[in-house]
Motif scaffolding. Sequence first.
Motif, PDB file in Angstrom:
ATOM      1  N   THR A 133     -52.904  53.837 -17.139  1.00 15.56           N
ATOM      2  CA  THR A 133     -52.201  54.612 -18.164  1.00 15.56           C
ATOM      3  C   THR A 133     -53.207  55.070 -19.215  1.00 15.56           C
ATOM      4  OG1 THR A 133     -51.772  52.657 -19.522  1.00 15.56           O
ATOM      5  CG2 THR A 133     -50.127  53.213 -17.819  1.00 15.56           C
ATOM      6  N   PRO A 134     -52.838  56.044 -20.045  1.00 15.55           N
ATOM      7  CA  PRO A 134     -53.739  56.421 -21.136  1.00 15.55           C
ATOM      8  C   PRO A 134     -54.127  55.238 -22.018  1.00 15.55           C
ATOM      9  CG  PRO A 134     -52.033  58.076 -20.878  1.00 15.55           C
ATOM     10  CD  PRO A 134     -51.673  56.943 -19.968  1.00 15.55           C
ATOM     11  N   ASP A 135     -53.167  54.348 -22.282  1.00 12.17           N
ATOM     12  CA  ASP A 135     -53.464  53.169 -23.091  1.00 12.17           C
ATOM     13  C   ASP A 135     -54.491  52.279 -22.408  1.00 12.17           C
ATOM     14  OD1 ASP A 135     -52.719  51.396 -25.439  1.00 12.17           O
ATOM     15  OD2 ASP A 135     -52.261  50.049 -23.778  1.00 12.17           O
ATOM     16  N   ALA A 136     -54.361  52.122 -21.077  1.00 15.49           N
ATOM     17  CA  ALA A 136     -55.321  51.302 -20.332  1.00 15.49           C
ATOM     18  C   ALA A 136     -56.719  51.910 -20.390  1.00 15.49           C
ATOM     19  CB  ALA A 136     -54.869  51.151 -18.885  1.00 15.49           C
ATOM     20  N   ARG A 165     -57.952  53.819 -22.874  1.00 12.69           N
ATOM     21  CA  ARG A 165     -58.491  53.595 -24.221  1.00 12.69           C
ATOM     22  C   ARG A 165     -58.925  52.150 -24.413  1.00 12.69           C
ATOM     23  NH1 ARG A 165     -53.634  56.332 -25.486  1.00 12.69           N
ATOM     24  NH2 ARG A 165     -53.938  58.568 -25.839  1.00 12.69           N
ATOM     25  N   ARG A 166     -58.098  51.212 -23.947  1.00  7.99           N
ATOM     26  CA  ARG A 166     -58.416  49.802 -24.151  1.00  7.99           C
ATOM     27  C   ARG A 166     -59.605  49.372 -23.287  1.00  7.99           C
ATOM     28  NH1 ARG A 166     -54.987  47.522 -27.500  1.00  7.99           N
ATOM     29  NH2 ARG A 166     -52.924  48.469 -27.813  1.00  7.99           N
ATOM     30  N   LYS A 200     -52.869  42.970 -23.448  1.00  4.19           N
ATOM     31  CA  LYS A 200     -53.442  44.312 -23.495  1.00  4.19           C
ATOM     32  C   LYS A 200     -54.772  44.375 -24.233  1.00  4.19           C
ATOM     33  CE  LYS A 200     -49.125  46.867 -22.998  1.00  4.19           C
ATOM     34  NZ  LYS A 200     -48.268  47.958 -23.540  1.00  4.19           N
ATOM     35  N   THR A 201     -55.196  43.246 -24.794  1.00  9.97           N
ATOM     36  CA  THR A 201     -56.489  43.195 -25.473  1.00  9.97           C
ATOM     37  C   THR A 201     -57.191  41.895 -25.090  1.00  9.97           C
ATOM     38  OG1 THR A 201     -55.776  42.013 -27.470  1.00  9.97           O
ATOM     39  CG2 THR A 201     -55.463  44.413 -27.449  1.00  9.97           C
ATOM     40  N   VAL A 243     -50.332  46.308 -30.557  1.00 13.79           N
ATOM     41  CA  VAL A 243     -49.909  47.017 -29.350  1.00 13.79           C
ATOM     42  C   VAL A 243     -48.658  47.861 -29.605  1.00 13.79           C
ATOM     43  CG1 VAL A 243     -50.962  45.402 -27.746  1.00 13.79           C
ATOM     44  CG2 VAL A 243     -48.646  44.959 -28.582  1.00 13.79           C
ATOM     45  N   ARG A 244     -48.311  48.037 -30.870  1.00 14.30           N
ATOM     46  CA  ARG A 244     -47.245  48.969 -31.204  1.00 14.30           C
ATOM     47  C   ARG A 244     -47.863  50.351 -31.388  1.00 14.30           C
ATOM     48  NH1 ARG A 244     -44.065  45.153 -35.666  1.00 14.30           N
ATOM     49  NH2 ARG A 244     -43.451  43.537 -34.188  1.00 14.30           N
ATOM     50  N   HIS A 245     -47.192  51.229 -32.082  1.00 10.82           N
ATOM     51  CA  HIS A 245     -47.734  52.562 -32.341  1.00 10.82           C
ATOM     52  C   HIS A 245     -49.124  52.429 -32.958  1.00 10.82           C
ATOM     53  CE1 HIS A 245     -48.154  56.576 -34.041  1.00 10.82           C
ATOM     54  NE2 HIS A 245     -47.128  56.958 -33.300  1.00 10.82           N
ATOM     55  N   ARG A 246     -50.064  53.320 -32.574  1.00 11.78           N
ATOM     56  CA  ARG A 246     -51.444  53.220 -33.041  1.00 11.78           C
ATOM     57  C   ARG A 246     -51.543  53.189 -34.561  1.00 11.78           C
ATOM     58  NH1 ARG A 246     -53.166  58.010 -34.933  1.00 11.78           N
ATOM     59  NH2 ARG A 246     -51.961  59.870 -34.421  1.00 11.78           N
TER      60      ARG A 246
END
Length: 343
Positions: free
Chosen positions: A66-69, A71-72, A106-107, A293-296
Amino acid sequence: MNDERQMVGLLGSRDSLLRLLEDNLAADIHVRGNRVTLRGSAGEVAFAERTVRELLALQESGSVITPDAVRRTIGMLADPGGAADSPSQVLGLNIISRRGRTIRPKTLNQKRYVDAIDQHTIVFGIGPAGTGKTYLAMAKAVQALQAKQVNRIILTRPAVEAGERLGFLPGTLSDKIDPYLRPLYDALHDMLDPESIPRLMAAGTIEVAPLAYMRGRTLNDAFIILDEAQNTTPEQMKMFLTRLGFGSKIVVTGDVTQVDLPGGQRSGLQVVRNILTDVDDVFFSLLTSTDVVRHRLVGHIVDAYARWDATNTAPAPDRQERRLARGSSGRPGHGRAAGEIAR
């Protein structure tokens, strides 16, 4: 890459992930068919190659990129302190799955927090809002129950305003304390079949109760979570921790920047770290705004408030200042010092 589906998963729908990689990596990325070519300095190419390999490893573990993956993954690789854990190991660690949805860290700090819960009897998860402290602890509790490592889950929170405002709310005692416990119920509904929760609660397999209900008990074979622990007094924290019985595990979560205790009381969560730091089998996991991990924007908000607090919070007056404020007669408003402070 020989698998066309693997390439599609890496690049994303309409090359959305490819554009994200291009925006966040210094190396130039060129894709032709199933071949990815990287161009740039040796360091830029090496970093981009590690990023692509980690994303492919994450995909091979069964996760969707995903885009989040993306970035992380880039963030973890850029962090010099994260060399021991690869992003694919962090983002590919599954805790529990329900109806096609998997809960995972996620981190890097979240993975270390989850690992600590496995390895220690008492774990403190301390950090700002949105870092997954309570949610991941709940997921580990459900996992432990499903694996029959414990016989029950006990979830508790302090009802800070119980002495003043709860009495004015309508309904029974259960109705009055429900608003304080609602976040715990919400997390349970994400992780278990909602229809099974009333049955499990009726059988005592899951218990959700205010902290005051823990006094005098010994909790054996249980996974116990104390949420919003910054709103406990030092005495309440001691009372709670000494409820630990055989075969049990405790996770305490809280945010020391959001203490709501009345009258300037000191938080039990702030005190306990100084007391138990050197005690064996007790672990303090510290999460930061980078673990939100909520909204940036939540992470930016947390940082902004921390900067404001650092520059605008005045130190509490010491005893000498308070005596000067009261004046030589010992009564407020008398003497020059009181007049100076009043201006």
